[in-house]
Design a protein around this motif. Structure first.
Motif, mmCIF file in Angstrom:
data_model
loop_
_atom_site.group_PDB
_atom_site.id
_atom_site.type_symbol
_atom_site.label_atom_id
_atom_site.label_comp_id
_atom_site.label_asym_id
_atom_site.label_seq_id
_atom_site.Cartn_x
_atom_site.Cartn_y
_atom_site.Cartn_z
ATOM 1 N N LEU A 133 -49.946 -7.192 40.825
ATOM 2 C CA LEU A 133 -50.091 -7.422 42.049
ATOM 3 C C LEU A 133 -49.381 -5.999 42.931
ATOM 4 O O LEU A 133 -49.706 -5.433 43.827
ATOM 5 C CB LEU A 133 -49.046 -8.692 42.699
ATOM 6 C CG LEU A 133 -48.938 -8.743 44.012
ATOM 7 C CD1 LEU A 133 -49.017 -10.312 44.319
ATOM 8 C CD2 LEU A 133 -47.668 -8.288 44.671
ATOM 9 N N VAL A 134 -48.285 -5.459 42.091
ATOM 10 C CA VAL A 134 -47.548 -4.294 42.518
ATOM 11 C C VAL A 134 -48.585 -2.905 42.348
ATOM 12 O O VAL A 134 -48.427 -2.265 43.120
ATOM 13 C CB VAL A 134 -46.374 -4.100 41.644
ATOM 14 C CG1 VAL A 134 -45.638 -2.745 41.815
ATOM 15 C CG2 VAL A 134 -45.104 -5.238 41.774
ATOM 16 N N ARG A 180 -47.774 -10.432 48.041
ATOM 17 C CA ARG A 180 -48.540 -9.244 48.280
ATOM 18 C C ARG A 180 -47.825 -8.394 49.638
ATOM 19 O O ARG A 180 -47.678 -7.383 49.672
ATOM 20 C CB ARG A 180 -49.904 -9.370 48.344
ATOM 21 C CG ARG A 180 -50.784 -8.146 48.476
ATOM 22 C CD ARG A 180 -52.440 -8.162 48.762
ATOM 23 N NE ARG A 180 -52.730 -8.922 47.562
ATOM 24 C CZ ARG A 180 -53.164 -9.890 47.098
ATOM 25 N NH1 ARG A 180 -52.991 -10.854 48.202
ATOM 26 N NH2 ARG A 180 -53.735 -10.292 45.829
ATOM 27 N N ALA A 181 -47.783 -9.439 50.567
ATOM 28 C CA ALA A 181 -47.329 -9.043 51.888
ATOM 29 C C ALA A 181 -45.881 -8.499 51.899
ATOM 30 O O ALA A 181 -45.573 -7.327 52.402
ATOM 31 C CB ALA A 181 -47.380 -10.145 52.916
ATOM 32 N N ALA A 182 -45.264 -9.223 50.880
ATOM 33 C CA ALA A 182 -43.664 -8.716 50.739
ATOM 34 C C ALA A 182 -43.741 -7.268 50.176
ATOM 35 O O ALA A 182 -42.855 -6.360 50.555
ATOM 36 C CB ALA A 182 -42.990 -9.721 49.974
ATOM 37 N N VAL A 183 -44.283 -7.230 49.163
ATOM 38 C CA VAL A 183 -44.434 -6.077 48.335
ATOM 39 C C VAL A 183 -44.856 -4.746 49.241
ATOM 40 O O VAL A 183 -44.249 -3.557 49.156
ATOM 41 C CB VAL A 183 -44.996 -6.193 47.113
ATOM 42 C CG1 VAL A 183 -45.090 -4.688 46.203
ATOM 43 C CG2 VAL A 183 -44.325 -6.831 46.021
ATOM 44 N N VAL A 241 -40.197 -9.847 54.379
ATOM 45 C CA VAL A 241 -39.888 -9.838 52.982
ATOM 46 C C VAL A 241 -38.778 -10.762 52.595
ATOM 47 O O VAL A 241 -38.762 -11.521 51.608
ATOM 48 C CB VAL A 241 -39.396 -8.280 52.568
ATOM 49 C CG1 VAL A 241 -38.806 -8.273 51.092
ATOM 50 C CG2 VAL A 241 -40.249 -7.353 52.864
ATOM 51 N N GLN A 242 -37.844 -10.976 53.467
ATOM 52 C CA GLN A 242 -36.419 -11.830 52.858
ATOM 53 C C GLN A 242 -37.145 -13.187 53.210
ATOM 54 O O GLN A 242 -36.874 -13.744 52.089
ATOM 55 C CB GLN A 242 -35.440 -11.403 54.180
ATOM 56 C CG GLN A 242 -34.120 -12.206 53.914
ATOM 57 C CD GLN A 242 -33.918 -13.448 54.111
ATOM 58 O OE1 GLN A 242 -34.680 -14.108 55.153
ATOM 59 N NE2 GLN A 242 -33.033 -14.295 53.626
ATOM 60 N N SER A 243 -37.854 -13.563 53.995
ATOM 61 C CA SER A 243 -38.471 -14.962 54.121
ATOM 62 C C SER A 243 -39.448 -15.375 53.056
ATOM 63 O O SER A 243 -39.000 -16.223 52.412
ATOM 64 C CB SER A 243 -39.194 -15.112 55.489
ATOM 65 O OG SER A 243 -38.446 -14.728 56.666
ATOM 66 N N VAL A 244 -40.129 -14.180 52.612
ATOM 67 C CA VAL A 244 -41.191 -14.597 51.413
ATOM 68 C C VAL A 244 -40.168 -14.804 50.286
ATOM 69 O O VAL A 244 -40.512 -15.801 49.112
ATOM 70 C CB VAL A 244 -42.102 -13.418 51.277
ATOM 71 C CG1 VAL A 244 -42.789 -13.708 49.794
ATOM 72 C CG2 VAL A 244 -43.222 -13.541 52.451
#
Length: 273
Positions: free
Chosen positions: A122-123, A163-166, A239-242
């Motif tokens: 994913l990264v 994926r959205a967070a990264v 990011v924090q929420s995920v």
């Protein structure tokens, strides 16, 4: 005379007791009022930012479509216009997804489809997407691994959310890097129960007083450099929420303004069986 004096003394005592309460009420009311004003300012800034992020690509796409409609262009020019319109469409879609994800911040994972997610894969995917989106050379973003027995960590969760967070972390590092982008990404999984992702940049940095605030919804750091960077103030909140929904934590570190910053994400993980 005794009764009159006792009445006056009683009123004085009541006044002494009520006065601090009145002062405390005024102070609390002022604090709540200031907070409400700040929230309204953040909401206004968010609406303005989202309006700009939506209007700009739409206006661009419209202009290119009108040009294609009214003029005869060679194939090379047409392909160039198509490429720009696709990029503007991606920008528009990304803004819409950001707003939708921010609205889902409180949704629990148990209501979603969960599956083991290969964090290394994913990264890597997010790195390619970031380089392409920002037109970066390969050396602008470096990647390092520290994995136990060279086995990628797996996260039980929602792949799209992760994926959205990264992606948001990488986009944030690139946007605030200044004219020269130098971002270092490190994936570490030396403990059986935890995977750590670090994203370091050499950009504008973060003031100590804002290290915790930057993860709030709509919040954007206030300095001359950051105000020039377009954004909705939702990226780090997402990011924090995920990360929180996946049972992990995220925090930021920075020596100060102009000295870059490091974002660290820690997630519960397991080795593949």
């Amino acid at each position: 005379w005794v009764l009159v004096n006792w009445r006056q003394a009683g009123l004085l005592i009541v006044g002494i007791l009520l006065f601090p309460l009145i002062i405390a009420g005024v102070v609390l009311n002022t604090i709540f009022l200031v907070r409400e004003i700040k929230k309204n300012e953040q909401h206004d800034a968010f609406i303005n930012a989202v309006t700009h992020e939506l209007k700009t690509p739409v206006a661009s796409i419209r202009l290119y479509l009108q040009t294609l409609q009214s003029r005869q262009l060679d194939e090379g020019k047409r392909q160039e216009f198509y490429k720009v319109m696709v990029e503007d469409s991606d920008r528009l879609l990304n803004t819409i997804e950001q707003v939708l994800r921010a609205g889902q911040g409180g949704t629990r994972l148990k209501h979603r489809q969960l599956a083991p997610v290969d964090l290394r894969s994913l990264v890597s995917e997010c790195l390619v997407l970031t380089r392409t989106r920002h037109h970066l050379p390969d050396g602008a973003i470096t990647y390092h691994e520290a994995l136990a027995a060279d086995t990628p960590p797996r996260i039980l969760g929602d792949e799209d959310d992760l994926r959205a967070a990264v992606t948001n972390l990488l986009d944030n590092a690139v946007k605030y890097s200044g004219p020269t982008v130098q971002v270092d990404v490190e994936l570490e999984h030396t403990e059986a129960s935890q995977a750590t992702l670090r994203v370091r940049d050499q950009g504008v940095g973060i003031a100590p007083t804002e290290l915790k605030r930057i993860f709030k919804r709509f919040y954007r750091a206030r300095n001359i450099v950051t105000t020039r960077v377009k954004g909705t103030g939702l990226g780090l909140f997402i990011v924090q929420s995920v990360v929180a929904r996946h049972g992990g934590k995220v925090f930021a570190e920075s020596p100060g303004l102009g000295q870059g910053s490091t974002f660290t994400v820690q997630l519960p993980a397991s080795l593949p069986s």
